[in-house]
Design an enzyme around this catalytic site. Structure first.
Site, PDB file in Angstrom:
ATOM      1  N   SER A  68      -5.028   2.338  15.087  1.00  0.00           N
ATOM      2  CA  SER A  68      -3.929   1.768  14.310  1.00  0.00           C
ATOM      3  C   SER A  68      -3.414   2.816  13.329  1.00  0.00           C
ATOM      4  CB  SER A  68      -4.424   0.534  13.549  1.00  0.00           C
ATOM      5  OG  SER A  68      -3.369  -0.120  12.896  1.00  0.00           O
ATOM      6  N   ASP A  69      -2.128   2.749  13.068  1.00  0.00           N
ATOM      7  CA  ASP A  69      -1.526   3.642  12.075  1.00  0.00           C
ATOM      8  C   ASP A  69      -0.341   2.928  11.449  1.00  0.00           C
ATOM      9  OD1 ASP A  69      -1.788   6.571  11.131  1.00  0.00           O
ATOM     10  OD2 ASP A  69       0.363   6.225  11.311  1.00  0.00           O
ATOM     11  N   GLN A  70      -0.057   3.261  10.207  1.00  0.00           N
ATOM     12  CA  GLN A  70       1.012   2.561   9.490  1.00  0.00           C
ATOM     13  C   GLN A  70       1.848   3.533   8.677  1.00  0.00           C
ATOM     14  OE1 GLN A  70       0.168   0.133   5.858  1.00  0.00           O
ATOM     15  NE2 GLN A  70       0.876  -1.537   7.164  1.00  0.00           N
TER      16      GLN A  70
END
Length: 192
Positions: A68-70
């Site tokens: 996951s990355d944001q």
């Protein structure tokens, strides 16, 4: 069921994944998180989520690896993690009275088959009008220097919001559980 691996050292993502009551382990991948020229914010978070998962595939064969990355986006400009008080002050001052979009990339890699599901979830935060004293008090109290957009939604950062908008509030914290449950279902894991 293949064992689950969270490709992250983030305590926020660990806490979110624990909500699903599935056993998992964590490992932090080493990847280059640089933004490429002409890469949109959506392309960036989806690429990084998948790269994080794939970076651990050789060390964790026969696993379902969650990456996951944001990023936060204001006026089409990507706001990264501020790392310092001064950068966080700049980000929150710019966001005062405005809307900030958060894009969270999510990947679920089956390291046994090489199949990878990749998606992103958007969430918008409408900020209150923030005077400099309020911003400074908040930064000193919550120290959100490792958070995109310079606030912790799971902490005092919520006091800076006028409203929120989106289909999955967990995406704001960095791991969109609603979409993850769908991806796990595609791998035969039904929650609960």
């Amino acid at each position: 069921m293949l064992p689950l691996l969270l490709a992250s050292s983030s305590p926020y993502r660990r806490e979110l994944l624990a909500r699903l009551r599935l056993p998992f382990v964590c490992s932090s991948p080493e990847i280059d998180e640089s933004h490429r020229a002409d890469e949109s914010a959506i392309e960036l978070v989806q690429r990084l989520a998948e790269e994080k998962a794939r970076a651990l595939a050789n060390d964790y064969p026969d696993h379902l690896i969650i990456g996951s990355d944001q990023v936060a986006v204001l006026d089409g400009r990507i706001l990264g993690k501020p790392h310092t008080f001064e950068r966080a002050l700049e980000q929150l001052t710019a966001a005062s009275g405005r809307s900030v979009s958060f894009l969270t990339g999510l990947a679920l890699l089956n390291s046994a088959t090489g199949e990878c599901q990749v998606d992103h979830v958007a969430f918008t935060v409408h900020m209150r009008i923030l005077d400099p004293a309020r911003i400074e008090r908040y930064l000193r109290a919550d120290e959100p220097y490792d958070c995109a957009g310079s606030f912790k939604a799971e902490g005092l950062g919520v006091s800076l919001f006028r409203a929120t908008e989106g289909s999955d509030a967990t995406s704001l914290i960095g791991l969109p559980l609603i979409r993850l449950v769908d991806m796990l279902g595609n791998e035969g894991i039904i929650v609960p």
